[in-house]
Design an enzyme around this catalytic site. Sequence first.
Site, PDB file in Angstrom:
ATOM      1  N   ASN A 170      55.882  47.716  36.256  1.00 22.22           N
ATOM      2  CA  ASN A 170      55.720  46.425  36.937  1.00 22.22           C
ATOM      3  C   ASN A 170      56.522  46.381  38.233  1.00 22.22           C
ATOM      4  OD1 ASN A 170      54.139  45.461  34.866  1.00 22.22           O
ATOM      5  ND2 ASN A 170      55.719  44.207  33.933  1.00 22.22           N
ATOM      6  N   ARG A 194      37.461  46.707  37.710  1.00 19.68           N
ATOM      7  CA  ARG A 194      38.192  47.871  37.193  1.00 19.68           C
ATOM      8  C   ARG A 194      37.449  48.384  35.965  1.00 19.68           C
ATOM      9  NH1 ARG A 194      43.227  47.456  39.798  1.00 19.68           N
ATOM     10  NH2 ARG A 194      44.005  45.333  40.058  1.00 19.68           N
ATOM     11  N   ARG A 224      43.102  46.724  43.845  1.00 22.44           N
ATOM     12  CA  ARG A 224      44.328  47.439  44.192  1.00 22.44           C
ATOM     13  C   ARG A 224      44.716  48.508  43.169  1.00 22.44           C
ATOM     14  NH1 ARG A 224      47.841  43.314  45.182  1.00 22.44           N
ATOM     15  NH2 ARG A 224      47.458  43.320  47.403  1.00 22.44           N
ATOM     16  N   HIS A 268      36.016  39.412  42.221  1.00 20.63           N
ATOM     17  CA  HIS A 268      36.850  39.519  41.028  1.00 20.63           C
ATOM     18  C   HIS A 268      36.142  38.950  39.800  1.00 20.63           C
ATOM     19  CE1 HIS A 268      40.570  38.357  38.617  1.00 20.63           C
ATOM     20  NE2 HIS A 268      40.801  39.631  38.884  1.00 20.63           N
ATOM     21  N   TYR A 304      44.317  43.995  26.397  1.00 19.62           N
ATOM     22  CA  TYR A 304      44.384  42.704  27.085  1.00 19.62           C
ATOM     23  C   TYR A 304      43.662  41.651  26.258  1.00 19.62           C
ATOM     24  CZ  TYR A 304      45.533  45.182  31.493  1.00 19.62           C
ATOM     25  OH  TYR A 304      46.117  45.957  32.464  1.00 19.62           O
ATOM     26  N   ARG A 332      51.218  33.179  31.702  1.00 19.32           N
ATOM     27  CA  ARG A 332      51.925  34.401  31.343  1.00 19.32           C
ATOM     28  C   ARG A 332      52.982  34.791  32.377  1.00 19.32           C
ATOM     29  NH1 ARG A 332      48.415  38.882  32.372  1.00 19.32           N
ATOM     30  NH2 ARG A 332      49.652  39.361  34.190  1.00 19.32           N
ATOM     31  N   HIS A 377      45.685  37.672  29.082  1.00 15.90           N
ATOM     32  CA  HIS A 377      44.899  37.819  30.307  1.00 15.90           C
ATOM     33  C   HIS A 377      43.781  36.793  30.444  1.00 15.90           C
ATOM     34  CE1 HIS A 377      42.208  40.180  33.130  1.00 15.90           C
ATOM     35  NE2 HIS A 377      43.375  40.315  33.723  1.00 15.90           N
TER      36      HIS A 377
END
Length: 709
Positions: free
Chosen positions: A49, A378, A408, A438, A471, A567, A595
């Site tokens: 992270n 992703r 990213r 997204h 997730y 979160r 998530h």
Amino acid sequence: MGADYNKPEYYRNRELSWIQFNYRVLEEARDKSLPLFERLKFLSITASNLDEFFMVRVASLKDMVHAEYKKPDIAGMTAEEQLVKIGEELHEFVALQYSTYNRSLLPLLEQEGVRVITSHEKLTKEEADYVDQYFRESVYPVLTPMAVDSSRPFPLIRNKTLNIAALIAKKGEEKEKNLDFATVQVPSVLPRIVRIPTKAGVTVILLEEVIERNISKLFLNYDVICAHPYRIERNADLSIDEEEAADLLKEIQKQLKRRQWGEVIKLEVDDHVDKRLLKLLKRELNIKDQDIYKINGPLDLTFLMKLYGLEGFDHLKVPKYVPKKVAAIDPDLSIFDNIKKGDILLHHPYQTFDPVVDFIRQASVDPNVLAIKQTLYRVSGNSPIIAALAKAAENGKQVSVLVELKARFDEENNIIWAKMLEKAGCHVIYGLLGLKTHSKITLVVRDEEDGIRRYVHLGTGNYNDATAKLYTDCGLLTCSRMIGEDATAVFNMLSGYSEPLAWNKLAVAPLWLRNRFLSLIRREKAHAEAGKQGRIVAKMNSLCDKEIIAALYEASTAGVKIDLVVRGICCLKVGIPGVSENISVRSIVGNFLEHSRIFYFYNNGEENVYMGSADWMPRNLDKRVEILFPVENAALKEQVIHILDVELADNVKARILQPDGSYERVDKRGKVLINSQETFCEEAEQQEKGEESEAHPRVFIPMESLDGM
């Protein structure tokens, strides 16, 4: 009336809030009630992270400082002020990381038969002989030592690589006056954890220790005065002028290479580093003291994830959870016949991701399917969804895929997939100019006896079958005519320039979603002002949009009870007198990464439940293509409300935001322990077996408040 909700003191700085989140992850690594190897995993996650935080967020702030950008953030801090405060906080954070590793985890590993050799000087003779032989046979041939002198300039040190720096002197010369600098990269192609044969237990040493022990063999005509590991991080935030880019794919490929040349924003060194060596690194890397982190232990703790993977230690891990089948899906029917029976709610990773994969896979070979359209942000390294899309195109179906090249750190992966899909005959779109796509949406168009029917999957998470096991996300499979029409409009907007005049059910960013959220919040405020019950429950990853927060403050002031499950980043402050006294914020950090995005509005008893891909952040509402979709089926709506209910009842993994910005665990004395993630695992298992799970009465809407409504 007329309260000013723009005051900087009403907001928390985004970056400092993120650091608080990483502290919550570090708390898991320090939690003695967790199995030891789980604690290793969480410490590794804090390091991973932190890497991304430096390469993106800290880098972005440095760019602002270089550009002399003085505008303060919502908390009233300039970029320069943020960097100073972040530096102070992160030096403390790193110290706590290594205190956790050295003082807590290492001794416990030793007790469990895992010896991590912290210095090559601590090797026994037999161990040293093995390490030296391993160096000669497996490591030495791979290494490329690089000396620096008048004919050889300081080399490019690659982003995030581990290196060993040395000061060397020619044999026979006066050592203090004629020192040269040399560096060698610790090769990432070799395992960083080197296992040493032992009769009992496990003994390991890190690769950099093996190289450091044998470094003199790389400079045979020199004496090695000192050698120490170091690691740098560079600005990895891509800056792409899409207006000027003739070919976005080529431009991103070019920019990816530049990540290796970006400004050095962080230097990690061994805390016993020779002062002369550090001075030279500082000069050559052009880095300031506040950006240097002196580390008491091995650099880059992400290696702990490899240690976590050691076999034979399952008793020191949480048992691996296997996602359960979705009870609503009849395996004897096609996925399309299942959806025709009624909308299907998916809750990952408690329930398997297989129905989503099956949706694409069955569509790829179904002779009645005419077209498949999907957005990909992703995906996994060996994605069955990609394979199914390619097969569909080969089978002559019209396949349109939007692959977001600007996801990213997944750019390279996505470029590979995009090219592969194009070769298979898919129509590939690289996103919209200036926006990231997204949203998570798939549309399957099928020719049936009664005409064309559209099947849609909408989700809160990516089409990644690997992360779907880690997730927590929700999805909806539907053949609703109205949602099908909206899905078609979404893809027409993505592939062309067609913007619908109105939407049936969906709300789409960047043009419509912000206003939808604001109107929903303000409607609850209006109900409260009219003396009715006002209630909002929202779950997301991050909350930092000023306009949304101000609307929540207004609703709170009017008497709306607001519970937020956030979160990570939360720029909203709780407990401000007369402003946010009706707002509570909790963060759940557990075995799975929270998530999903879920939004509940009481609406005077006509409850509205939505799910979607967007957090309440400016980037999601203004700079991305995002989708919010309603859950309208009464039974499914109750299931989603139940998810929120259980999370608000969590008193094991939840931390509650305090007025001072800190987070405290729930006081569970005398209470039944509720771990929301474990509860969902148990419920999914019961549903798979066809058992009725224990009924949970609603807790987040006080039943007495509903009387007479």
